[in-house]
Design an enzyme around this catalytic site. Structure first.
Site, PDB file in Angstrom:
ATOM      1  N   HIS A 113     -11.171  23.049   8.659  1.00 14.73           N
ATOM      2  CA  HIS A 113     -11.032  22.638   9.992  1.00 14.73           C
ATOM      3  C   HIS A 113     -10.003  23.377  10.756  1.00 14.73           C
ATOM      4  O   HIS A 113     -10.217  23.834  11.872  1.00 14.73           O
ATOM      5  CB  HIS A 113     -10.480  21.104  10.060  1.00 14.73           C
ATOM      6  CG  HIS A 113     -11.577  20.245   9.619  1.00 14.73           C
ATOM      7  ND1 HIS A 113     -12.925  20.180  10.134  1.00 14.73           N
ATOM      8  CD2 HIS A 113     -11.514  19.169   8.527  1.00 14.73           C
ATOM      9  CE1 HIS A 113     -13.389  19.280   9.561  1.00 14.73           C
ATOM     10  NE2 HIS A 113     -12.697  18.762   8.732  1.00 14.73           N
TER      11      HIS A 113
ATOM     12  N   HIS B  81     -17.470  19.447  10.232  1.00 19.51           N
ATOM     13  CA  HIS B  81     -18.065  18.875   8.906  1.00 19.51           C
ATOM     14  C   HIS B  81     -19.633  19.120   8.885  1.00 19.51           C
ATOM     15  O   HIS B  81     -20.155  19.584   9.645  1.00 19.51           O
ATOM     16  CB  HIS B  81     -18.058  17.436   9.048  1.00 19.51           C
ATOM     17  CG  HIS B  81     -16.515  16.919   8.644  1.00 19.51           C
ATOM     18  ND1 HIS B  81     -16.379  15.546   9.157  1.00 19.51           N
ATOM     19  CD2 HIS B  81     -15.776  17.426   7.921  1.00 19.51           C
ATOM     20  CE1 HIS B  81     -15.036  15.547   8.695  1.00 19.51           C
ATOM     21  NE2 HIS B  81     -14.672  16.590   7.915  1.00 19.51           N
TER      22      HIS B  81
END
Lengths: 80, 369
Positions: B123, B129
């Site tokens: 991230h 994701h």
């Protein structure tokens, strides 16, 4: 029997909390209840189930709840 | 993989990080080591470098917090949310926060800091994701081998979509997650387990239970944390409710999800294989006769489970007694009166009584594709 109702309410809270945190569900803090289809909850739940490769039922079934209880990253799955 | 909306990325390749505070769960050098390794997962496959600094403001600041820590995303104590990180950018951009309410470890116990940090730094670099269950960027924590996090091909594709490939002349690749309906799907091993059929491929199992039309794909370590990936053969000893797994010249015995203590053991001492047998290709056990058949290269052995010794007169040539299935098999399962031999993308339905192949199917025919 009361315990069962209690569990069901707990499950709904888990679902709402999860969808608010990770799937951008907007409920303005209102508790969701077992309403019929086409609520935003059902749509978000379907999105979550599709993302995790679960059966897309739109219902908080056992597999879905199990996945929601898994430890995980706090970043949302859908970008805000 | 998914890139964070707006495609935020670091414009420079040489990034700095700092560790603002340390969890009391681990020694300082264990935290340093876990964080360094977690960054290396990404620098190995991209042009990025990561340098730890202790003076000045780093690009990526790492810290441990309890509960509310004033970034609009309070932590929730044990389990639940483990950590979070911010997309690339100045100030809090790129920073990674870990929930001090967790127990941070450096081994297989929950939660392994190296494993969680490697995910969060994805991230920090601009990834979101991934819905690929085999990807490091999959949102749920999945235990895997703590010594060596392996980025999946999905992760590598993601980071290289943002920063391009690394300078390594040999471009690293990662494992891909098997898809049940992939026509090219082949198996490493297969067995029945308490009425179900489970197939093995790399780090994964594909599970088919009779009541569900779809296959479940997940990590082998989800059920059997101490089993290795790349299982080569497996069979069920239904009489004793045991399943035995083989890899190389070792084997493990499980009962349900429980791996019996004292394993792995050698296939030579227990089954009496000669040293020339380096690995088992496939195996099945006949519950009625108590005989287990092991397939190795172009030959097969027959082991008497009740007498716990190999039957005399073996090995024999596979082609002599199982005509039509080829000279080498990947996996085999027995179902009702038939044997199903898997070889690459094909599956041979074999009728033992008449010693003949009665159907040739696709290897993934069990998954109702």
């Amino acid at each position: 029997f009361p315990a069962h109702l209690e569990t069901e309410q707990q499950d709904l809270e888990i679902v709402q909390n999860y969808l608010e945190k990770f799937y951008d569900l907007k409920t303005e803090g209102v508790k969701i209840s077992k309403k019929k289809d086409s609520s935003p909850v059902v749509e978000k739940l379907k999105k979550m189930q599709k993302f995790f490769g679960l059966k897309v039922t739109g219902k908080p079934d056992l597999e879905t709840l199990k996945m929601m209880k898994n430890p995980r990253c706090g970043v949302p799955d859908v970008s805000k | 993989f998914a890139i964070t909306e707006g495609n935020p990325k670091w414009e420079k390749k040489n990034l700095t990080y700092s560790i603002e505070n340390y969890t009391p769960d681990l020694a300082k050098e264990d935290v340093d080591n876990a964080i360094r390794k977690a960054f290396k997962v990404w620098s190995d496959v991209s042009p990025l470098t990561f340098t730890k600094i202790s003076q000045g403001e780093a690009d990526i600041k790492i810290s441990f917090y309890y509960g509310d820590h004033y970034d609009n995303s309070p932590f929730d104590g044990p389990n639940g949310i483990l950590a979070h990180a911010f997309q690339p950018g100045p100030g809090i951009g790129g920073d990674a926060h870990f929930d001090e309410g967790e127990e941070w470890t450096k081994d297989h116990r929950n939660y392994n800091l190296y494993r969680v940090a490697a995910h969060e730094f994805g991230h920090s670099l601009g990834l979101s994701h991934s819905s690929d269950i085999g990807a490091l960027m999959f949102p749920s924590y999945g235990f895997s081998d703590t010594n060596d996090i392996q980025l999946s091909q999905d992760d590598i594709n993601g980071i290289q979509a943002i920063y391009g490939p690394g300078n390594n002349p040999i471009q690293p690749t990662g494992p891909t997650t098997p898809h049940a309906c992939d026509r090219k799907l082949t198996f490493d091993a297969a067995t029945t387990i308490r009425g179900e059929k489970i197939f093995f491929k790399d780090r994964f199992y594909l599970r088919k239970n009779p009541y569900d039309s779809e296959a479940e794909v997940n990590f082998i370590s989800l059920f059997w944390p101490s089993l290795p990936s790349g299982i080569e053969a497996a069979y069920e000893d239904a009489e004793r409710d045991l399943v035995k797994f083989f890899k190389g010249n070792k084997y493990w015995v499980t009962q349900g999800q429980y791996v019996l203590p004292g394993y792995p053991k050698s296939i030579y001492s227990t089954f009496g294989f000669p040293a020339t047998v380096k690995k088992i290709d496939a195996a099945f056990s006949d519950g009625y006769t108590g005989k287990t058949y092991f397939f190795v290269e172009n030959k097969y052995w027959r082991y008497n489970e009740r007498r716990r010794s190999m039957d005399a007169g073996y090995p024999k040539l596979i082609t002599n007694d199982f005509p039509g299935i080829g000279s080498k098999v990947d996996a085999v399962i027995n179902d009702n009166e038939f044997l199903y031999f898997f070889s690459r993308t094909r599956q041979f339905k074999f009728e033992p009584q008449n010693k003949r192949v009665v159907a040739v199917l696709k290897a993934n025919s069990w998954f109702n594709c």
